[in-house]
Design a protein around this motif. Sequence first.
Motif, PDB file in Angstrom:
ATOM      1  N   LEU A   1      -1.129   7.878  -7.751  1.00  0.00           N
ATOM      2  CA  LEU A   1      -2.426   7.508  -8.077  1.00  0.00           C
ATOM      3  C   LEU A   1      -3.621   8.676  -7.620  1.00  0.00           C
ATOM      4  CD1 LEU A   1      -2.425   3.700  -7.072  1.00  0.00           C
ATOM      5  CD2 LEU A   1      -3.282   4.699  -9.277  1.00  0.00           C
TER       6      LEU A   1
ATOM      7  N   THR B   1       2.226   1.866  -3.603  1.00  0.00           N
ATOM      8  CA  THR B   1       1.331   2.440  -4.605  1.00  0.00           C
ATOM      9  C   THR B   1       0.736   3.688  -4.047  1.00  0.00           C
ATOM     10  OG1 THR B   1      -0.399   1.136  -3.524  1.00  0.00           O
ATOM     11  CG2 THR B   1       0.626   0.111  -5.450  1.00  0.00           C
ATOM     12  N   ALA B   2       1.064   4.071  -3.014  1.00  0.00           N
ATOM     13  CA  ALA B   2       0.319   5.266  -2.534  1.00  0.00           C
ATOM     14  C   ALA B   2       0.952   6.586  -3.250  1.00  0.00           C
ATOM     15  CB  ALA B   2       0.656   5.517  -1.027  1.00  0.00           C
TER      16      ALA B   2
ATOM     17  N   ALA C   1       0.762  -1.184  -0.033  1.00  0.00           N
ATOM     18  CA  ALA C   1      -0.107   0.001   0.079  1.00  0.00           C
ATOM     19  C   ALA C   1       0.868   1.069   0.155  1.00  0.00           C
ATOM     20  CB  ALA C   1      -0.907  -0.046   1.434  1.00  0.00           C
TER      21      ALA C   1
END
Lengths: 305, 510
Positions: free
Chosen positions: B19, B15-16, B12
């Motif tokens: 996006l 990928t924070a 997490a």
Amino acid sequence: MLRYALKRLGVGLLCLVGVSVIIFVAMRLAGDPTLLLLPDDATEQDRIELRQELGLDKPLPVQYAIFVAGAVQGDFGMSTRWKMPAMELVLARLPATLQLAGLAFSLAVGIGLLSGVTSATARGSVFDQCVRLGVTLGLAVPVFWVGLIFIMVFAVDLGWFPTSGRGSFAHLILPAVTMALNPAAAMSRLSRSAMLGVLGADYIKMARVKGNSEARVVWKHGLRNAAIPVATLAGIQLANMIGNTVVVETIFAWPGIGKLIIDAIFARDFAVVQAAICVVAAAYIILNLAVDLTYGLLDPQIRYD
Amino acid sequence: MQTRREFLVSSALATAVGLPRVAFAQSEDSITIAIGDEPTTSDQTVAWTGVDYNTIENYAEYLFPRDTGGEIVPGLAAEWKYSEDGKTLDVTLRDDVVFHSGDKLTAADVVFSYERGMEESRTVANRLRSFDRIEVKDNYHLTFHFKNPDVTFLPNRGAAMMASKAYFDRVGEEEFSRNPVGTGPYKFSSYAVGEYVEVERFDDYWGAVPPIARAKFVFVPEETTRVASLQAGETDLIMACPYYAVAGFDAVGDVKTVKLPVNHPTMSIVFSTQNPEDPWHDRQVRLALAYAVDTDAIINGVLFGVPQRLAFLAPYEVGYDPDLKPYPYDPEKAKALLAEAGYPDGFDMELNYAITGRVQMNPQVAEAVAAYFEAVGVRTKLVGEEWEAYRSKYNAAKEPGSSYVALFTHGRAGSPDPTYNLGLFFRAGGPISIYNNPELDAINAEATATMDEEKRGELIKQAVRLIHEDVPSIPIYNNFAVYAMKSNVNFVPTQGFNFDLVLVKDMSFA
């Protein structure tokens, strides 16, 4: 039909008594609540006094009689962990559970039926294979894992939904989808195989020959005949969603009955466990009856005499 | 090797970046705090278990508060003085304290709160075992009488939280419990079952009015979800941040952590020592097992380096002995001691541990300890059980002749006064004790009755030395409370003893 329903309700009541006996005895076999209720530094004398206060020093049948005498008047006793009446505690959490179960059930039935029936009509197609893969995945992945992944992706990374809690409709989406996944897959698989069994039948050919549209053939003539096992499964699943929601409720901090039951079991809070299990058992009995009654609507050959 | 949660968190975090994400709006003067469990009551006089105090201590107060440094300071009680023999305590109340209901705090409320607390809360009743009665002199002067001197009374902040008698008499018990009023810097404003408790600032507070106007405590039982709620920006601060997430947070920067050494419980390997048949009846065997475990490696490798290990007491405690060192890791010496004791080929042993409960990563720690025992030849069978079953077994180990070893939430450091844990966990027949050492009991009894801190400190030192020599338990690590918060939140936690507090008055936005 009314007589049948009443008879079934009577049997259901007996069932409820049976369930209450089992849970009553099982909880008392599971251990001594005074270990958890007293502070670490309580003495043996404190324990003995508390057992007397809770009535746990009385013989089991006497304890049960006291419980039943209260329960028929709606008094399920006081919670020992939460300082309030047990049934009040359970009923306060029931709406949250029903809300979650309601949406999850609608999603499961909607997605399950649509994908199952459609893939049965297009057996062997790419769509069918995708559905079958989806079904296998939906049945295989553990709920806690899916829930956490959903939170990470849709709440933390994308920010589309809140991570947890109750409040707006948005709060409901992730837990409901998580909860629906597994039953939707089961529903899809069952409706697909039931439809496959039906679609080869002569009356389907007859319906086609009569010039009915394909949609009408599938969704009316076909589905109606495949509906009995699907309705049975749906009933079981809805009941499961009410009584068996602890994982989803814990992950999404959803204030429902499942988390309450687990907390109460760990705290050996007999009154709350008994009240909650009685509510869940009653839901099972009513839903089962409802399913049995829908059989008659689905298949006019079934009579309730 | 990564655990499930580490994987989730690291993925997490990875990928924070980059996006598109929606930020939830936050108001400047209100704060959202995620806590693990729902309080079992809103009524401060009924409060009895750890989770109750998280919310309640924001709107209700003890007579003798602690400041964020842990010192007992004047509060509702403006002044106090013990008698020479420690059996009476004269207390002067502040005369400007009002409850959230508008009623003034007087001696009658104090008497009412102690009586109701002892009646309704087993925790309060237990803390006040030595308490006899309260003598009221006038509205703001009273004297506490004790059956025997109690060195834990002040450290427990006086044991009971204050409630208003006038309010109780006016609204009745049900309303009193549903809409509790206290004297705290915040007042109780709303509660949604299973969801949250809200408090708002009380403008007529007797002390400094805190910077944050409103606080919402949301109940999020799953620790991974708590972490996610902070990452998603829904909460400003989370309690009981799991150890695994700390390193990730410290690396990323938009979230920070504050760690408080609460020191209780001390996770320990405990032995029942009253069965001569057991190998661990022999002190030498227990010492060998203490040398066998590399506790620093467990803290760094299993517990992400977050908690600490103390020899016995924490430096801030009465009787702390800086010369007492933890048992060193020395497997060779362990093997030699075992051979000397007559077990050159080791022996078979069961190690009990709890798989549920408030302590994180119990199974992992038990497995690591077992591996170290195996390495010196002690064949260890792990027995993990749900908390209540596990606790029943522990209680059964009080019987002489019982045979029992466990990873247990033992009490060493971090109690209201060191004599308290010594009496609870090490005294023969003590409520949670499976140990028997008359010499120790005599010293501790003397310490418990000694009001003079210096003298008591010397006695405690002696008692601790005795235990350290005899090895009835092996400390593995002391507990740390971890709070994680957005980088714009400032928070100084207070140690409440035995548990950590989350007081909104000590929070602010940068």
